[in-house]
Design a protein around this motif. Sequence first.
Motif, short mmCIF file in Angstrom:
data_model
loop_
_atom_site.label_atom_id
_atom_site.label_comp_id
_atom_site.label_asym_id
_atom_site.label_seq_id
_atom_site.Cartn_x
_atom_site.Cartn_y
_atom_site.Cartn_z
N UNK A 1 8.23 12.01 3.71
CA UNK A 1 8.39 12.46 5.10
C UNK A 1 7.42 11.60 5.94
N UNK A 2 6.16 11.29 5.47
CA UNK A 2 5.04 10.91 5.99
C UNK A 2 4.99 9.34 6.12
N UNK A 3 5.16 8.65 5.09
CA UNK A 3 4.87 7.25 5.06
C UNK A 3 6.25 6.36 4.98
N UNK A 4 7.22 6.77 4.26
CA UNK A 4 8.43 5.87 4.27
C UNK A 4 9.16 5.67 5.53
N UNK A 5 9.17 6.50 6.61
CA UNK A 5 9.90 6.33 7.76
C UNK A 5 9.18 5.11 8.61
N UNK A 6 7.99 5.26 8.85
CA UNK A 6 6.98 4.13 9.39
C UNK A 6 7.10 2.81 8.71
N UNK A 7 7.19 2.87 7.45
CA UNK A 7 7.24 1.77 6.58
C UNK A 7 8.75 0.96 6.92
N UNK A 8 9.95 1.74 7.06
CA UNK A 8 11.08 1.11 7.35
C UNK A 8 11.16 0.38 8.84
N UNK A 9 10.45 1.41 9.82
CA UNK A 9 10.37 1.19 11.07
C UNK A 9 9.40 0.03 11.24
N UNK A 10 8.52 -0.53 10.66
CA UNK A 10 7.77 -1.67 10.84
C UNK A 10 8.54 -2.91 10.13
N UNK A 11 9.33 -2.57 9.23
CA UNK A 11 10.38 -3.79 8.57
C UNK A 11 11.32 -4.11 9.62
N UNK A 12 11.71 -2.88 10.32
CA UNK A 12 12.58 -3.47 11.46
C UNK A 12 12.09 -4.04 12.53
N UNK B 1 0.69 -1.30 -0.09
CA UNK B 1 0.11 0.09 0.13
C UNK B 1 0.91 1.26 -0.07
N UNK B 2 2.05 1.23 0.34
CA UNK B 2 2.96 2.32 0.36
C UNK B 2 4.12 2.28 -0.67
N UNK B 3 4.57 1.13 -0.96
CA UNK B 3 5.89 0.89 -1.71
C UNK B 3 5.44 1.02 -3.10
#
Length: 334
Positions: A235-246, A189-191
Amino acid sequence: MNISDDHQDKDCDATHQEIYKFFAGVMILIFILALPLNGSVLHLFIFKLKFWKSNTNNVFLFNLVLADMLLLFCLPIKSYNFIMGERRSGNDVTCKAMLFMFLLNRGASIAFLAVTSIDRYFNVVHPGRKNLLRALKRSPQISVLIWLLLLPLTIPPMMKTFQCCKSLKNHDAAVDVVDSLTEVVFFTQILIPFSILVYCTARIVNRLRRKTVGDRTKLKRAVILVTTVMVVFSLCFLPCTIARMILLIVRVQDMSQQIQDQADVVFDGLLVLSYMDCLLDPLVYCFSSTKFKALYLSTYFPFLVQTAVRRADGSMRKSAQPLSCKRDSVVLDS
């Protein structure tokens, strides 16, 4: 309450309560600032622009601000949960309703940001080519279709406590399938929209570089628009996506509880950052149309427009004064 429910509740406890109270304060601030901003934009689209009669992409932008408005109503409840030391509501019905609103409206916000960029891409890169998007953008069909397609995507996360990540920790094959599907929905939904934004931005910028003659103003506005959309998205969506992956990696590898708690805090904090989208989306409206910006200022801040007009008149008079003096001197000399 059985053992699994007790473990689930512990997973949903805010282990760093002071930090979560700060997150709650940030969400309350976003709500206070974004509610009147998006409300005024919504009023403008309905009563001034009459978006359903418009020949531009106002239909997409109206749906974008509608999604932001609906998402904003989740913030007070989410803030209350954080203040009470919970990562989500303890009431199952409230939790699922909140999760549904979050997933649907965040997905709609992402989708309409992407569609706006695609629409501008076709207008600039393929101006003479007929396409389905251009044919339907003045009617609600494509917008309704986007909302309907997003509905099934909310089902897998609502089957589990998505907000308290425990994905891929079970050995039950059926549970693993649901977990995997949930995470696939979250990341795609983001990538996928982000990849579309990068492609559209690159093509429009390349088009601007190759255009050496003719009107470049339209191309420059398109570059500013898609760049703004990509910055907001990044700024809004990519950081939380990376954090979810981690967070998933930490959970699957069953690292120490302290590391898992820290990963939870980082993910929740960056998820709060994603709500900034409700504040930054009006930038997209302004860069989409200079008429919208002028109409917004003249409707809600007329004193700014009057001040700008007075300054412009003053500068014109000053620039004209030396010319008139020069003419007088010529007459006198003659």
